[in-house]
Design a protein around this motif. Structure first.
Motif, short mmCIF file in Angstrom:
data_model
loop_
_atom_site.label_atom_id
_atom_site.label_comp_id
_atom_site.label_asym_id
_atom_site.label_seq_id
_atom_site.Cartn_x
_atom_site.Cartn_y
_atom_site.Cartn_z
N HIS A 411 0.80 -1.22 0.00
CA HIS A 411 0.00 0.00 0.00
C HIS A 411 0.84 1.28 0.00
CE1 HIS A 411 -2.90 -3.04 1.46
NE2 HIS A 411 -3.74 -2.34 0.73
N CYS A 412 2.14 1.15 -0.08
CA CYS A 412 3.01 2.32 -0.14
C CYS A 412 3.10 2.76 -1.61
CB CYS A 412 4.40 1.99 0.39
SG CYS A 412 5.56 3.38 0.29
N PRO A 413 2.63 3.98 -1.96
CA PRO A 413 2.64 4.41 -3.36
C PRO A 413 4.00 4.26 -4.03
CG PRO A 413 1.39 5.96 -2.03
CD PRO A 413 2.02 4.99 -1.07
N LEU A 420 3.91 -5.20 -7.56
CA LEU A 420 3.14 -5.90 -8.57
C LEU A 420 4.05 -6.71 -9.49
CD1 LEU A 420 0.57 -3.10 -9.59
CD2 LEU A 420 0.34 -4.86 -7.84
N GLU A 421 5.12 -6.06 -9.97
CA GLU A 421 6.03 -6.74 -10.89
C GLU A 421 6.72 -7.92 -10.21
OE1 GLU A 421 9.88 -5.67 -13.75
OE2 GLU A 421 8.88 -4.09 -12.61
N HIS A 422 7.10 -7.73 -8.93
CA HIS A 422 7.78 -8.79 -8.18
C HIS A 422 6.87 -10.01 -8.03
CE1 HIS A 422 10.37 -10.63 -5.12
NE2 HIS A 422 9.25 -10.89 -4.46
N HIS A 442 -0.88 0.57 -13.58
CA HIS A 442 -0.83 1.47 -12.43
C HIS A 442 -1.27 2.88 -12.82
CE1 HIS A 442 1.54 3.56 -9.02
NE2 HIS A 442 0.39 3.11 -8.55
N ALA A 443 -0.91 3.29 -14.03
CA ALA A 443 -1.30 4.62 -14.50
C ALA A 443 -2.81 4.76 -14.62
CB ALA A 443 -0.65 4.90 -15.86
N HIS A 444 -3.50 3.62 -14.75
CA HIS A 444 -4.96 3.63 -14.84
C HIS A 444 -5.62 3.25 -13.50
CE1 HIS A 444 -4.08 3.66 -19.18
NE2 HIS A 444 -5.29 4.19 -19.31
N GLY A 445 -4.87 3.37 -12.42
CA GLY A 445 -5.45 3.19 -11.09
C GLY A 445 -5.45 1.78 -10.56
N VAL A 446 -4.84 0.83 -11.27
CA VAL A 446 -4.77 -0.55 -10.79
C VAL A 446 -3.57 -0.66 -9.86
CG1 VAL A 446 -4.54 -2.98 -11.43
CG2 VAL A 446 -5.84 -1.42 -12.89
N ASN A 447 -3.80 -0.84 -8.57
CA ASN A 447 -2.68 -0.78 -7.62
C ASN A 447 -2.60 -1.97 -6.68
OD1 ASN A 447 -4.84 -0.28 -5.96
ND2 ASN A 447 -4.33 1.88 -5.61
N SER A 448 -3.22 -3.09 -7.06
CA SER A 448 -3.09 -4.29 -6.22
C SER A 448 -3.15 -5.54 -7.08
CB SER A 448 -4.21 -4.34 -5.17
OG SER A 448 -5.45 -4.67 -5.78
N LYS A 546 -1.62 -9.19 5.41
CA LYS A 546 -2.64 -10.19 5.75
C LYS A 546 -3.90 -10.08 4.88
CE LYS A 546 -5.05 -12.18 9.77
NZ LYS A 546 -6.44 -12.15 9.29
N GLN A 547 -4.45 -8.89 4.76
CA GLN A 547 -5.69 -8.73 4.00
C GLN A 547 -5.48 -9.06 2.52
OE1 GLN A 547 -7.52 -4.88 4.39
NE2 GLN A 547 -9.06 -5.28 2.83
N ASP A 548 -4.36 -8.54 1.93
CA ASP A 548 -4.09 -8.82 0.53
C ASP A 548 -3.83 -10.31 0.30
OD1 ASP A 548 -3.76 -6.03 -0.88
OD2 ASP A 548 -2.79 -5.86 1.07
N PHE A 549 -3.09 -10.91 1.22
CA PHE A 549 -2.78 -12.34 1.09
C PHE A 549 -4.06 -13.17 1.08
CE2 PHE A 549 -1.94 -16.55 2.68
CZ PHE A 549 -0.79 -16.94 2.00
N GLU A 550 -4.96 -12.89 2.02
CA GLU A 550 -6.19 -13.69 2.11
C GLU A 550 -7.06 -13.53 0.87
OE1 GLU A 550 -7.76 -12.33 5.81
OE2 GLU A 550 -6.61 -13.80 7.01
N GLN A 551 -7.11 -12.30 0.31
CA GLN A 551 -7.87 -12.09 -0.91
C GLN A 551 -7.29 -12.88 -2.08
OE1 GLN A 551 -7.83 -7.78 -1.39
NE2 GLN A 551 -10.03 -7.69 -0.95
N ILE A 552 -5.97 -12.81 -2.24
CA ILE A 552 -5.32 -13.47 -3.38
C ILE A 552 -5.34 -14.99 -3.20
CG2 ILE A 552 -3.13 -13.68 -4.64
CD1 ILE A 552 -2.59 -10.73 -3.71
N PHE A 553 -5.08 -15.44 -1.99
CA PHE A 553 -5.13 -16.87 -1.69
C PHE A 553 -6.53 -17.43 -2.01
CE2 PHE A 553 -5.76 -20.43 1.33
CZ PHE A 553 -4.71 -21.25 0.93
N GLY A 554 -7.54 -16.61 -1.78
CA GLY A 554 -8.91 -17.04 -2.03
C GLY A 554 -9.26 -17.18 -3.50
N LEU A 555 -8.38 -16.73 -4.40
CA LEU A 555 -8.63 -16.89 -5.83
C LEU A 555 -8.44 -18.33 -6.29
CD1 LEU A 555 -6.79 -13.67 -7.11
CD2 LEU A 555 -9.26 -14.05 -7.01
#
Length: 649
Positions: A411-413, A420-422, A442-448, A546-555
């Motif tokens: 979440h750090c700009p 994302l690339e990593h 990212h230029a179009h607001g996609v940041n996760s 934690k929150q990002d991990f749980e969302q992505i893991f849930g995919l």
């Protein structure tokens, strides 16, 4: 003045009881005076400065080394052995081997008058040989500031002490290219890295280019930044024979000297610390000969360094894409080497803290030619200006040795694009999501990462991706979820601080993915290889993702669960507990398949042959380097067929 890495190198190579204390070394360097030093202390200081320079961690400038300390030794003892031999490379403590030819240092000159005296010596030698001096041709090339090496087509050697070096052919096995025509066996050259690439991609991880070059050469396995630089051909071996050059007569050197020394460094995108002049006539070169230190038919002109005393206005923190927070000293505008300088890097906050860099600090600023301005020393320290929070996202910063880091990767700009690339690069089972695609998203607001997996075809098309490209990207996202990957690789893709893939695998051998966010510092410290500071950082980083991990893991990724350490210990197989290196092209499966199978059987897999290696499995099209290293170290060498029979027998 000395950082932790420099102190560790000195303690490793020079027992302090036999020489100077660290405090004395710092005092001598800061005084920039050699007059009062005994001969013994002066030589020890020179040896230490050389050690740090060749290890990629210099603590005094080239100009001070040459013009202050080396010059003082030459004044006292012109024939001192240290002056007459090539400065050694003590940082590489591997077995030495004879060089095919002698590799010497280069005589240095700091003025046009010194170049003129050298030209006169060349012309006098030509006259002695009945050669018209006006017919002599000279060559000028950029003086690369890299790691000197010699390539005979079979082996790449470090320069060592000029007679014996070490075998570093492994850099070619790692993919390092030869500049110019790409051919091996062109003799002497240097391992270098693109100046622009270093500034854009590596300056956050490495204090200087030499530090990075040392990481490529050393025997340890390469980290991702080094591998990427090699893959992108930003790091390479540059034979001197392939360097761009100027050629002309002595008269033309005299007439156009200023233009030559100004233009030559601009012909390459590498660090350059001068211009090398040499006469090309082989008869004259043979008559001129060499000392034990340098060839007499060659000389390097090095720019004088300009310096000025400057006041620091403030120290500005800047969060890099890797999360490291770098200090930039804002200065009173000062003109140096033809440019007005108002900012200079302070390298890291450990330096800011130890030297006292803050508002009102008086520093000596140096700059030479095209070189980036450098804080040479602090004259009047003030209370250091050190941030508590990340200037990009406001998260609390943590110390790691001399560096400050922001752990809020997701979440750090300042870190989002890198995060994302990593992720996709580490997964390794998806194409199309490189730097340019990520930058556009990212230029179009996609940041996760989660948002990327929610993208629809029409959204991608609206962002400017073609319809076919958009569909390919969606197909790749689907593939990344369906294709099986190890759970430790999935965890590593989140870029958790101090959690490389090895640590991720080690952690998951003790705790499954679904328990990671319950772990305490004590739980992690109990695992071999995890220190308390690392455990603290891991626990804090896990909270942030934690929150990002749980969302992505849930995919619903298709994850291969890491075997528990107890299970690994109980595995009975011929390779259980052994360290194995696979090399060459495999027939039974890909090399990665073979590595996975070996791990399942309880083996430890490595990429480089060392003294700890038990077995080298050689497939087809194997280079000589790993085979020779295995033979030298007494490692068992098996063909792919022999290995398969061994594990199945």
């Amino acid at each position: 003045m000395l950082n932790k890495e420099q102190r560790d190198l000195i303690n490793q190579h020079y027992p302090l009881a036999e020489g100077l204390t660290l405090e004395q070394l710092e005092q001598i360097a800061e005084s920039r005076s050699a007059d009062s030093l005994s001969d013994e202390v002066l030589v020890h200081f020179l040896e230490t400065a050389n050690l740090l320079y060749r290890s990629g961690c210099p603590f005094i400038s080239d100009a001070d080394y040459d013009a202050v300390f080396l010059a003082e030794l030459a004044r006292r003892h012109p024939d001192h052995p240290y002056l007459l031999t090539v400065e050694p490379e003590p940082a590489f403590a591997e077995k030495t081997i004879d060089l095919p030819v002698r590799m010497l240092s280069t005589e240095k000159a700091y003025s046009q008058d010194a170049i003129e005296k050298w030209l006169l010596r060349i012309e006098k030698t030509a006259q002695e040989l009945d050669i018209d001096p006006e017919t002599l041709r000279f060559r000028a090339t950029p003086k690369l500031d890299g790691y000197a090496a010699y390539d005979d087509g079979q082996t790449l050697y470090t320069r060592g002490d000029g007679r014996k070096g070490t075998d570093i052919t492994r850099v070619f096995d790692r993919g390092l290219m030869v500049a110019g025509n790409g051919q091996r066996g062109q003799g002497a050259g240097e391992i270098v890295v693109s100046r622009l690439y270093f500034q854009n991609y590596l300056a956050e991880q490495f204090e200087n280019a030499r530090n990075f070059q040392a990481s490529i050469i050393k025997e340890k396995e390469l980290e991702l930044p080094a591998l990427e630089a090699i893959e992108r051909k930003a790091a390479m071996f540059f034979p001197f024979a392939q360097l761009p050059d100027w050629q002309g007569t002595a008269a033309e050197i005299r007439e156009h000297f200023t233009d030559i020394v100004r233009q030559m460094p601009e012909k390459v995108d590498f660090d350059v610390d001068g211009v090398v002049f040499e006469v090309t006539d082989e008869v004259v070169k043979q008559r001129m000969g060499s000392t034990r230190h340098h060839h007499r038919w060659q000389i390097a002109y090095k720019h004088n360094v300009e310096s000025a005393l400057v006041n620091v206005l403030s120290v500005t923190p800047q969060t890099s894409r890797s999360g490291r927070v770098n200090p930039v000293a804002e200065l009173e505008p000062t003109k140096l080497s033809g440019a007005v300088i108002s900012r200079a890097t302070a390298h890291h906050y450990g330096m800011v803290k130890s030297l006292g860099i803050g508002p009102g600090t008086l520093i000596e600023l140096t700059r030479s030619g095209l070189v980036i301005p450098k804080i040479e020393r602090v004259v009047t320290p003030k209370p250091p200006q050190i941030p508590d929070d990340c200037p990009s996202c406001g998260s609390h910063l943590v110390w790691d040795s001399d560096y400050l880091y922001c752990l809020n990767k997701t979440h750090c700009p300042a870190q989002i694009e890198n995060t994302l690339e990593h992720f996709f690069k580490t997964l390794g089972n998806i194409d199309g999501f490189g730097a340019k695609t990520i930058e556009k998203l990212h230029a179009h607001g996609v940041n996760s990462i989660y948002r990327i997996y929610q993208l629809a075809l029409n959204e991608l098309v609206d962002m400017g991706f073609g319809e076919k490209t958009s569909q390919n990207l969606l197909d790749q996202l689907q593939r990344s979820r369906l294709q099986s990957i190890e759970d430790w690789r999935f965890l590593g893709a989140f870029g958790i601080y101090r959690m490389g893939l090895g640590n991720c695998e080690r952690l998951l051998q003790h705790f499954p993915l679904n328990r990671l966010f319950e772990l305490s510092i004590e739980d992690i410290v109990a695992i071999e290889g995890f220190a308390e500071k690392t455990a603290e950082a891991v626990v804090e980083s896990l909270k942030l993702i934690k929150q990002d991990f749980e969302q992505i893991f849930g995919l619903g990724f298709n994850l291969i669960e890491t075997a528990a350490s107890q299970t690994l210990a109980q595995i009975e197989s011929p390779v259980s507990g052994k360290q194995i290196v696979f090399t060459g092209t495999m027939v039974h499966g890909t090399r990665e398949d073979m590595q996975k199978e070996a791990k399942r059987l309880g083996a430890k897999v490595a990429n480089t042959v060392t003294g700890k290696t038990d077995i080298l499995v050689a497939g087809e099209k194997v280079g000589a380097t790993k085979l020779n290293a295995a033979r030298e170290k007494g490692v068992q060498i098996l063909s792919e067929q022999e290995y398969l029979a061994f594990i199945n027998g």
